[in-house]
Design an enzyme around this catalytic site. Structure first.
Site, PDB file in Angstrom:
ATOM      1  N   GLU A  73      -8.487  12.088  13.152  1.00  0.00           N
ATOM      2  CA  GLU A  73      -7.668  10.914  13.502  1.00  0.00           C
ATOM      3  C   GLU A  73      -6.684  11.187  14.632  1.00  0.00           C
ATOM      4  OE1 GLU A  73      -4.617   7.700  11.371  1.00  0.00           O
ATOM      5  OE2 GLU A  73      -5.730   9.131  10.157  1.00  0.00           O
ATOM      6  N   LYS A 133       0.850  -1.174   0.000  1.00  0.00           N
ATOM      7  CA  LYS A 133       0.000   0.000   0.000  1.00  0.00           C
ATOM      8  C   LYS A 133       0.892   1.233   0.000  1.00  0.00           C
ATOM      9  CE  LYS A 133      -3.088   2.777   2.868  1.00  0.00           C
ATOM     10  NZ  LYS A 133      -3.810   2.951   4.138  1.00  0.00           N
TER      11      LYS A 133
END
Length: 471
Positions: free
Chosen positions: A269, A222
């Site tokens: 976050e 990723k």
């Protein structure tokens, strides 16, 4: 009488610090707390950010806890590539000889660049790769309590009476300074498009294609590619923060002013929080837009929960975070299935994670291990960072880096600086990134990046509508 008592208390604190400084032949921190009247923290920020070289604002999600700091009693930093724990070590050395009166804990605020191996570009010249600041004056408000902390570095030559008078006069100036009248004529420059990105969409999408090809060749699992967009806008960061507070109450609200630049945002976050030996973090990866009505929104959320592509991307982030927590923590709890984190424009898959930190491990140790997480960098981490440096073509600066605070006991909280923008005179630079895996589609990823940028775009648009109405 109360004002004279508080002034006398500050002077006494400074005098005690001066005695220690004289004995040690080095400067000593004097930190003094006094109750004060409640003020709107965003109004304080908006009225004063242009008059101070260093200002910070921090607010925890869904709470009435705010901190606004002015000036810099001291800054702790490390060179590009240096160890972050060096900052915490120096902080503890400073605190060891400090004089603290008021029953509080001094607090550092600041941030770290996404890539601390790189020196800042011209755009980010005012933001070191790693710096935590102890403000001269910090206003705190939480629920029905508000107070001021005064921090002064004292030497054997300090005139304690004069230093106390100056601190009091400075605070009086800060709380009495009126909000500047908006300059509507210069608020918006020609050519601003709030609905579409001016970045070359095809060029960025080609970078996505190239990254996905690297993943298909098993060079990466990723990688997160970010992009920026620049708007020719001259508006008050304080107005943007007011919008973000209203529409994103569940986000970490932050702003850092250094010289003439202001980096601000509303991040969903948390990267890490440490309290009572307990470490908390979250995996936030996998995204979908919000629906315009309940049925559409429910369907989009359900599709996200059932998306193989997004669940795989999220799983990579969860496993990466777990591997790090298990090295530095005891009793790492097994994660529950991901839940939906719904924001105004976008929704994400979210999994909370926690454990209890091992002896000898400090917050900045954990922070440096966690950053950059797979949610903003990629996997394997070193290969993903190398790919980003060589192919992204962007200096992220503090975007996607950790921002937050660290107190005297070594506890603190840092968020990932997402949904953010850098304000410089006459210009705003927006940032957004997308996590790419083998199933990623360039058009979808570009659309997702535009949705993420809408957080700040919509705030600027709201300010512009006020300007039009006033004009």
């Amino acid at each position: 009488m109360k004002a004279r008592f508080e002034f006398a208390g500050l002077k006494q604190c400074l005098q005690q610090a001066k005695l220690r400084a004289n004995h040690q032949q080095s400067r000593v921190l004097a930190s003094y707390l006094l109750p004060c009247n409640r003020h709107d923290p965003l109004a304080l920020f908006a009225a004063n950010y242009q008059y101070e070289r260093t200002v910070c604002l921090w607010s925890t999600p869904s709470s009435d806890h705010y901190a606004v700091g002015f000036g810099s009693a001291c800054e702790l930093s490390c060179a590009p590539g240096g160890s972050w724990s060096e900052i915490q070590t120096n902080w503890q050395k400073l605190l060891a000889s400090s004089v603290i009166i008021g029953g509080h804990q001094p607090v550092l605020y600041g941030g770290f660049a996404f890539d601390c191996q790189k020196a800042p570009s011209l755009l980010w010249k005012n933001f070191p790769t790693a710096v935590l600041t102890l403000p001269d004056l910090i206003f705190f408000c939480e629920r029905d309590r508000s107070y001021l902390v005064i921090n002064i570095m004292v030497s054997s030559q300090t005139d304690c009476s004069l230093a106390a008078k100056r601190a009091r006069a400075r605070w009086q100036s800060i709380v009495s300074r009126p909000l500047s009248a908006p300059d509507y004529d210069s608020l918006l420059l020609d050519g601003v498009d709030f609905d579409n990105s001016s970045t070359d969409a095809l060029s960025w999408q080609q970078r996505v294609v190239d990254a996905v090809e690297s993943i298909k060749r098993n060079e990466l699992q990723k990688v997160v590619l970010a992009r920026s967009d620049s708007l020719a806008v001259n508006c008050c960061p304080g107005d943007i923060l007011k919008y973000l507070r209203e529409y994103y109450p569940g986000a970490f609200l932050f702003a850092f002013v250094r010289e003439k630049s202001c980096f601000l945002g509303a991040s969903p976050e948390r990267l890490v929080a440490l309290k009572d030996k307990c470490i908390n973090t979250v995996a936030l990866a996998g995204s979908a837009p919000r629906g315009k009505d309940f049925a559409t929104d429910y369907s989009l959320g359900l599709s996200l929960l059932n998306s193989d592509k997004d669940r795989f991307e999220h799983h990579l982030v969860v496993q990466h975070l777990l591997s790090i927590l298990r090295k530095c923590c005891h009793n790492v709890a097994e994660p529950e299935p991901p839940q939906l984190c719904k924001l105004k424009q976008i929704q994400h898959l979210l999994t909370p994670l926690e454990g209890f930190v091992k002896d000898g491990v400090n917050l900045l140790d954990v922070l440096s291990d966690l950053h950059p997480s797979a949610a903003v960098g990629g996997l394997p981490r070193k290969k993903a960072l190398k790919y980003i440096r060589e192919n992204e073509g962007l200096d992220r600066g503090w975007y996607a880096g950790p921002v937050g605070w660290l107190n005297a006991e070594g506890e603190g909280e840092f968020a990932v600086a997402l949904r953010s923008a850098l304000f410089t005179p006459g210009r705003v630079t927006l940032f957004a990134g997308c996590g790419l895996v083998e199933a990623s589609l360039p058009t979808h990823e570009y659309r997702e990046s535009c949705i993420k940028m809408r957080v700040i775009r919509d705030a600027i648009r709201s300010v512009s509508l006020v300007a039009e109405a006033a004009g």
